[in-house]
Design an enzyme around this catalytic site. Structure first.
Site, mmCIF file in Angstrom:
data_model
loop_
_atom_site.group_PDB
_atom_site.id
_atom_site.type_symbol
_atom_site.label_atom_id
_atom_site.label_comp_id
_atom_site.label_asym_id
_atom_site.label_seq_id
_atom_site.Cartn_x
_atom_site.Cartn_y
_atom_site.Cartn_z
ATOM 1 N N PRO A 2 0.827 -1.215 0.000
ATOM 2 C CA PRO A 2 0.000 0.000 0.000
ATOM 3 C C PRO A 2 0.859 1.261 0.000
ATOM 4 O O PRO A 2 1.832 1.351 0.731
ATOM 5 C CB PRO A 2 -0.813 -0.108 1.294
ATOM 6 C CG PRO A 2 -0.236 -1.217 2.078
ATOM 7 C CD PRO A 2 0.653 -2.027 1.198
ATOM 8 N N GLU A 3 0.505 2.198 -0.858
ATOM 9 C CA GLU A 3 1.178 3.492 -0.889
ATOM 10 C C GLU A 3 0.204 4.546 -0.372
ATOM 11 O O GLU A 3 -0.864 4.213 0.123
ATOM 12 C CB GLU A 3 1.671 3.795 -2.308
ATOM 13 C CG GLU A 3 2.666 2.750 -2.812
ATOM 14 C CD GLU A 3 3.225 3.054 -4.200
ATOM 15 O OE1 GLU A 3 3.204 4.227 -4.598
ATOM 16 O OE2 GLU A 3 3.676 2.117 -4.869
#
Ligand SMILES: [Zn+2]
Length: 285
Positions: A2-3
């Site tokens: 996840p960014e």
């Protein structure tokens, strides 16, 4: 992994559901999640506390408690938070396969922290900590979606740096929350080769990179993030940003702009995708 857009999607969902709720029970199923804190000491600091807000710094999720403590969480590679109106494993719910912690709220809803690879972490930032801003500033740089992140600020961050622009943008201490996927996408949009020395960009190129970062993050936010590998939002839904990627993971496919075949290399130990025509190679120094 996840960014920023994925973590922000989760934050937004939890911020609609958690504030005002009290954590009735916090069960740590994997001591590594809260290491080096003792799991029982961790639970004691969150049980009985009311949740006041759900915030974010970079990729850190911050659950603000009425004690003034902050429950901080980082999902790392495969961590995910799942909110349910009831208990995991209820009707139509296949439960949590890699459960690391479970938070039961006073209205019967639950939040689970699942993590296959176990790099994710949760810890308490105590109310007694004086310099909160300093604490986070030591871990993460400027928020790329905040009004403070201007082209001029980006220019200052890049100035004099000889490292590849891609590696510099991945440095969380400079710009918070940008990861492999969105840096590839932003550099493609800005027509900058990922190996260009960061300090070699001229003002127009910096403006293009700045605009592209904001644009790609906004697009990803609107798409609910990208579901590559295991990412799901806190309601268990997939994002759709993966369908909007132009170069990332598209090796061998035609560039959407010029039809040249997209290539892949490694920059800063990360698989890096670019169009050799739209993003010309830097001259050898
Ligand atoms: Zn191209």
């Amino acid at each position: 992994m996840p960014e920023l857009p994925e973590v922000e999607t989760i934050r937004r969902q939890l911020a609609e559901r958690l504030p005002g709720r009290t954590i009735a029970r916090a069960a740590v199923e994997d001591a590594l999640l809260v290491s080096p804190e003792d799991p029982e000491a961790f639970s004691a600091q969150v049980e009985g506390r009311r949740i006041e807000a759900v915030g974010r710094r970079g990729k850190y999720l911050l659950v603000e408690l009425d004690s003034g403590d902050t429950l901080a969480m980082h999902l790392r590679m495969t961590g995910h938070l799942h909110w349910r109106p009831g208990a995991p494993g209820g009707p139509g719910d296949d439960g949590e396969r890699f459960l690391r912690a479970r938070f039961d709220l006073d209205d019967g809803s639950t939040v689970t922290f699942g993590d296959m690879r176990r790099f994710g972490r949760a810890w308490i930032v105590p109310a007694t900590l004086q310099d909160r801003e300093g604490y986070w500033a030591a871990r993460v740089g400027i928020e790329p979606l905040s009004p403070r992140f201007t082209g001029r600020v980006l220019a200052r961050l890049l100035e004099g740096r000889r490292g590849p622009i891609k590696a510099v943008l991945l440095n969380q201490a400079l710009v918070a929350g940008l990861g492999n996927m969105y840096v590839d996408e932003a550099l493609f949009q800005a027509r900058i080769h990922p190996l260009r020395p960061a300090g070699s960009l001229d003002p127009d190129e910096i403006r293009r990179v700045h605009r592209a970062i904001r644009d790609r993050l906004a697009a990803a936010g609107g798409a609910g993030g990208a579901s590559i590998d295991s990412y799901r939002d806190s309601l268990g839904e997939r994002g759709s940003m993966q369908d909007l990627l132009r170069v990332h993971l598209r090796e061998g496919e035609p560039c959407p702009r010029c039809r040249t075949t997209i290539r892949k290399t490694r920059v800063a130990q990360r698989g890096t995708y670019w169009c050799p025509r739209c993003q010309p190679e830097p001259p050898p120094w």
